[in-house]
Design a protein around this motif. Structure first.
Motif, PDB file in Angstrom:
ATOM      1  N   ALA A 146       0.832  -1.203   0.000  1.00 16.46           N
ATOM      2  CA  ALA A 146       0.000   0.000   0.000  1.00 16.46           C
ATOM      3  C   ALA A 146       0.870   1.258   0.000  1.00 16.46           C
ATOM      4  CB  ALA A 146      -0.931  -0.012   1.211  1.00 16.46           C
ATOM      5  N   VAL A 147       2.001   1.186   0.694  1.00 13.52           N
ATOM      6  CA  VAL A 147       2.984   2.278   0.667  1.00 13.52           C
ATOM      7  C   VAL A 147       4.219   1.767  -0.069  1.00 13.52           C
ATOM      8  CG1 VAL A 147       4.411   3.836   2.025  1.00 13.52           C
ATOM      9  CG2 VAL A 147       2.139   3.191   2.866  1.00 13.52           C
ATOM     10  N   PRO A 148       4.488   2.258  -1.277  1.00 12.97           N
ATOM     11  CA  PRO A 148       5.646   1.778  -2.042  1.00 12.97           C
ATOM     12  C   PRO A 148       6.938   1.940  -1.245  1.00 12.97           C
ATOM     13  CG  PRO A 148       4.197   3.103  -3.433  1.00 12.97           C
ATOM     14  CD  PRO A 148       3.691   3.246  -2.027  1.00 12.97           C
ATOM     15  N   PRO A 149       7.780   0.920  -1.249  1.00 11.06           N
ATOM     16  CA  PRO A 149       8.959   0.938  -0.373  1.00 11.06           C
ATOM     17  C   PRO A 149      10.120   1.811  -0.861  1.00 11.06           C
ATOM     18  CG  PRO A 149       8.886  -1.094  -1.650  1.00 11.06           C
ATOM     19  CD  PRO A 149       7.620  -0.356  -1.960  1.00 11.06           C
ATOM     20  N   ASP A 150      10.116   2.209  -2.129  1.00  4.35           N
ATOM     21  CA  ASP A 150      11.283   2.909  -2.686  1.00  4.35           C
ATOM     22  C   ASP A 150      11.085   4.410  -2.833  1.00  4.35           C
ATOM     23  OD1 ASP A 150      12.646   0.474  -2.928  1.00  4.35           O
ATOM     24  OD2 ASP A 150      11.774   0.084  -4.904  1.00  4.35           O
ATOM     25  N   LEU A 151      10.061   4.964  -2.203  1.00  3.97           N
ATOM     26  CA  LEU A 151       9.837   6.405  -2.293  1.00  3.97           C
ATOM     27  C   LEU A 151      10.977   7.160  -1.601  1.00  3.97           C
ATOM     28  CD1 LEU A 151       5.999   6.639  -1.581  1.00  3.97           C
ATOM     29  CD2 LEU A 151       7.168   6.507  -3.780  1.00  3.97           C
ATOM     30  N   GLN A 152      11.356   8.303  -2.186  1.00  4.88           N
ATOM     31  CA  GLN A 152      12.490   9.057  -1.669  1.00  4.88           C
ATOM     32  C   GLN A 152      12.082  10.327  -0.935  1.00  4.88           C
ATOM     33  OE1 GLN A 152      15.176   9.777  -4.935  1.00  4.88           O
ATOM     34  NE2 GLN A 152      15.425   7.594  -5.414  1.00  4.88           N
ATOM     35  N   GLY A 153      10.827  10.760  -1.099  1.00  8.45           N
ATOM     36  CA  GLY A 153      10.412  12.014  -0.483  1.00  8.45           C
ATOM     37  C   GLY A 153      10.795  13.186  -1.374  1.00  8.45           C
ATOM     38  N   PRO A 154      11.333  14.265  -0.793  1.00  2.09           N
ATOM     39  CA  PRO A 154      11.715  15.440  -1.596  1.00  2.09           C
ATOM     40  C   PRO A 154      12.732  15.061  -2.681  1.00  2.09           C
ATOM     41  CG  PRO A 154      11.722  15.971   0.731  1.00  2.09           C
ATOM     42  CD  PRO A 154      11.538  14.487   0.643  1.00  2.09           C
ATOM     43  N   LEU A 155      12.540  15.617  -3.871  1.00  2.00           N
ATOM     44  CA  LEU A 155      13.375  15.266  -5.019  1.00  2.00           C
ATOM     45  C   LEU A 155      14.199  16.459  -5.486  1.00  2.00           C
ATOM     46  CD1 LEU A 155      10.647  13.385  -7.109  1.00  2.00           C
ATOM     47  CD2 LEU A 155      12.290  12.361  -5.532  1.00  2.00           C
ATOM     48  N   ASN A 156      15.390  16.166  -5.956  1.00  2.00           N
ATOM     49  CA  ASN A 156      16.209  17.182  -6.611  1.00  2.00           C
ATOM     50  C   ASN A 156      15.936  17.121  -8.117  1.00  2.00           C
ATOM     51  OD1 ASN A 156      17.547  18.076  -4.250  1.00  2.00           O
ATOM     52  ND2 ASN A 156      18.954  16.318  -4.369  1.00  2.00           N
ATOM     53  N   ILE A 157      15.461  18.221  -8.669  1.00  2.00           N
ATOM     54  CA  ILE A 157      15.153  18.262 -10.092  1.00  2.00           C
ATOM     55  C   ILE A 157      16.465  18.412 -10.865  1.00  2.00           C
ATOM     56  CG2 ILE A 157      13.873  19.422 -11.914  1.00  2.00           C
ATOM     57  CD1 ILE A 157      12.147  18.067  -9.799  1.00  2.00           C
ATOM     58  N   LYS A 158      16.762  17.399 -11.655  1.00  2.00           N
ATOM     59  CA  LYS A 158      18.007  17.403 -12.431  1.00  2.00           C
ATOM     60  C   LYS A 158      17.742  17.857 -13.853  1.00  2.00           C
ATOM     61  CE  LYS A 158      19.815  13.519  -9.737  1.00  2.00           C
ATOM     62  NZ  LYS A 158      20.351  12.126  -9.781  1.00  2.00           N
ATOM     63  N   GLY A 159      18.799  18.341 -14.484  1.00  2.00           N
ATOM     64  CA  GLY A 159      18.686  18.759 -15.871  1.00  2.00           C
ATOM     65  C   GLY A 159      18.495  17.561 -16.787  1.00  2.00           C
ATOM     66  N   LEU A 160      18.016  17.830 -17.982  1.00  2.00           N
ATOM     67  CA  LEU A 160      17.766  16.767 -18.950  1.00  2.00           C
ATOM     68  C   LEU A 160      19.086  16.278 -19.525  1.00  2.00           C
ATOM     69  CD1 LEU A 160      15.402  15.308 -20.393  1.00  2.00           C
ATOM     70  CD2 LEU A 160      15.604  17.005 -22.200  1.00  2.00           C
ATOM     71  N   PRO A 161      19.377  14.967 -19.440  1.00  2.00           N
ATOM     72  CA  PRO A 161      20.623  14.442 -20.023  1.00  2.00           C
ATOM     73  C   PRO A 161      20.702  14.713 -21.519  1.00  2.00           C
ATOM     74  CG  PRO A 161      19.566  12.813 -18.614  1.00  2.00           C
ATOM     75  CD  PRO A 161      18.580  13.929 -18.780  1.00  2.00           C
ATOM     76  N   GLU A 162      21.902  14.954 -22.007  1.00  2.00           N
ATOM     77  CA  GLU A 162      22.078  15.289 -23.415  1.00  2.00           C
ATOM     78  C   GLU A 162      21.698  14.140 -24.336  1.00  2.00           C
ATOM     79  OE1 GLU A 162      26.002  16.659 -24.092  1.00  2.00           O
ATOM     80  OE2 GLU A 162      25.799  18.464 -22.846  1.00  2.00           O
ATOM     81  N   ASN A 163      21.880  12.901 -23.858  1.00  2.00           N
ATOM     82  CA  ASN A 163      21.593  11.748 -24.723  1.00  2.00           C
ATOM     83  C   ASN A 163      20.166  11.219 -24.559  1.00  2.00           C
ATOM     84  OD1 ASN A 163      21.979  10.790 -22.144  1.00  2.00           O
ATOM     85  ND2 ASN A 163      23.132   8.971 -22.763  1.00  2.00           N
ATOM     86  N   PHE A 164      19.321  11.969 -23.857  1.00  2.00           N
ATOM     87  CA  PHE A 164      17.929  11.556 -23.725  1.00  2.00           C
ATOM     88  C   PHE A 164      17.163  11.961 -24.976  1.00  2.00           C
ATOM     89  CE2 PHE A 164      13.484  12.353 -22.492  1.00  2.00           C
ATOM     90  CZ  PHE A 164      13.151  11.116 -21.946  1.00  2.00           C
ATOM     91  N   SER A 165      16.390  11.021 -25.530  1.00  2.00           N
ATOM     92  CA  SER A 165      15.664  11.276 -26.766  1.00  2.00           C
ATOM     93  C   SER A 165      14.191  10.898 -26.609  1.00  2.00           C
ATOM     94  CB  SER A 165      16.284  10.474 -27.919  1.00  2.00           C
ATOM     95  OG  SER A 165      15.483  10.577 -29.084  1.00  2.00           O
ATOM     96  N   LEU A 166      13.327  11.693 -27.225  1.00  2.00           N
ATOM     97  CA  LEU A 166      11.903  11.373 -27.231  1.00  2.00           C
ATOM     98  C   LEU A 166      11.535  10.435 -28.374  1.00  2.00           C
ATOM     99  CD1 LEU A 166      10.302  14.869 -26.482  1.00  2.00           C
ATOM    100  CD2 LEU A 166      10.595  12.961 -24.914  1.00  2.00           C
ATOM    101  N   LEU A 167      12.447  10.230 -29.296  1.00  2.00           N
ATOM    102  CA  LEU A 167      12.142   9.451 -30.491  1.00  2.00           C
ATOM    103  C   LEU A 167      12.599   8.005 -30.390  1.00  2.00           C
ATOM    104  CD1 LEU A 167      13.134  12.125 -33.171  1.00  2.00           C
ATOM    105  CD2 LEU A 167      10.900  11.703 -32.154  1.00  2.00           C
ATOM    106  N   ASP A 168      13.500   7.710 -29.474  1.00  2.00           N
ATOM    107  CA  ASP A 168      14.030   6.353 -29.321  1.00  2.00           C
ATOM    108  C   ASP A 168      13.750   5.848 -27.913  1.00  2.00           C
ATOM    109  OD1 ASP A 168      15.218   6.437 -31.931  1.00  2.00           O
ATOM    110  OD2 ASP A 168      16.821   7.678 -31.070  1.00  2.00           O
ATOM    111  N   LYS A 169      13.865   4.545 -27.753  1.00  2.00           N
ATOM    112  CA  LYS A 169      13.698   3.946 -26.423  1.00  2.00           C
ATOM    113  C   LYS A 169      14.784   4.466 -25.495  1.00  2.00           C
ATOM    114  CE  LYS A 169      13.035  -0.512 -24.110  1.00  2.00           C
ATOM    115  NZ  LYS A 169      11.712  -0.128 -23.581  1.00  2.00           N
ATOM    116  N   SER A 170      14.354   4.913 -24.318  1.00  2.00           N
ATOM    117  CA  SER A 170      15.272   5.572 -23.400  1.00  2.00           C
ATOM    118  C   SER A 170      16.125   4.565 -22.635  1.00  2.00           C
ATOM    119  CB  SER A 170      14.489   6.443 -22.407  1.00  2.00           C
ATOM    120  OG  SER A 170      15.345   6.956 -21.417  1.00  2.00           O
ATOM    121  N   LEU A 171      17.424   4.840 -22.559  1.00  2.00           N
ATOM    122  CA  LEU A 171      18.318   4.030 -21.738  1.00  2.00           C
ATOM    123  C   LEU A 171      18.068   4.281 -20.247  1.00  2.00           C
ATOM    124  CD1 LEU A 171      21.632   4.528 -23.754  1.00  2.00           C
ATOM    125  CD2 LEU A 171      20.076   2.575 -23.828  1.00  2.00           C
ATOM    126  N   TYR A 172      17.439   5.389 -19.940  1.00  2.00           N
ATOM    127  CA  TYR A 172      17.183   5.755 -18.549  1.00  2.00           C
ATOM    128  C   TYR A 172      15.913   5.083 -18.015  1.00  2.00           C
ATOM    129  CZ  TYR A 172      20.692   9.319 -19.434  1.00  2.00           C
ATOM    130  OH  TYR A 172      21.866   9.967 -19.765  1.00  2.00           O
TER     131      TYR A 172
END
Length: 250
Positions: A86-112
């Protein structure tokens, strides 16, 4: 099990009595020579056979009904034992918003996000998700912002162990952008594709969650998921409007 045992015992006893009656009738048929008596015995046989048929049909119906209900309850019990916590075990709470990786693509399957299927769909692999969610994201001409949104949102939604899919809904032509019509149209199309979806999240493309404990699920009543936004110093600037991120059951 007790009920099925009683039914089986009743069935066996009934069959035994019916079989003995048949033997008695057959014996009387071989020793009585009167046509009238033979006719009466024949009628008794037909009546007995009819009663047997009714009993067997009733027995089968009761047994099938019990079996179906028992199997349904059993399956639900087995299924519920495999649900995600009921409560997911891997929640981190507050998040640090990171910049978009240069190799991230919307057109291909993401490695991330290797677990995300084609079309923006994800399901937990180790347990059965408690919620099936569709994110409706109205969009037009904000490519870089869309990339940042998908990179970030896929990451934390997987930790929430949801069965989810993100639908990016773009308005056709160059008319004035109408977010309401886009969301309504997307909602209707989702019901055609995945009619068993029970939870819908209407989500602005330029909002990113900064705490993964903000669960993207739908309670009984609509839930406003963006009541505290950093742009407004985490205060709600309006009390009569609902915007940003809204969760609603179908």
């Amino acid at each position: 099990m007790l009920i099925t045992s009683i039914l089986n015992i009743t069935y066996i006893v009934r069959r035994s009595v019916s079989h003995n009656n048949h033997e008695l009738i057959q014996t009387s048929l071989t020793t009585i020579t009167s046509n009238t008596q033979i006719t009466n015995s024949s009628n008794q046989t037909k009546s007995s056979n009819k009663n047997d048929d009714i009993f067997q049909e009733t027995y089968k119906n009761i047994l099938n009904s019990f079996t179906d209900n028992y199997m349904e309850i059993s399956n639900k019990k087995n299924k519920s034992s495999n649900y995600c916590p009921a409560v997911p075990p891997d929640l981190q709470g507050p998040l640090n918003i990171k910049g978009l990786p240069e190799n991230f693509s919307l057109l291909d399957k993401s490695l991330y996000h290797p677990e995300v299927q084609f079309g923006g769909r994800y399901q937990p692999k180790t347990c059965l998700a408690r919620h099936k969610v569709a994110l409706i994201v109205p969009y037009r001409e904000r490519w870089e912002i869309l990339g940042h949104f998908l990179f970030h949102t896929h990451t934390f939604l997987q930790r929430q162990q949801l069965d989810y899919r993100i639908f990016v809904c773009e308005q056709a032509y160059n008319n004035t952008f109408n977010k309401g019509i886009v969301m309504n149209g997307c909602f209707k199309e989702i019901l055609k594709l995945e009619p068993n979806t029970s939870c819908f999240i209407m989500h602005d493309v330029d909002l990113l969650s900064i705490d993964d404990r903000n669960m993207y699920t739908c309670p009984k009543y609509p839930r406003h998921l963006s009541v505290a936004v950093d742009k407004f110093h985490f205060y709600l600037p309006y009390v009569e409007l609902v915007g940003g991120v809204l969760g609603k059951k179908k």
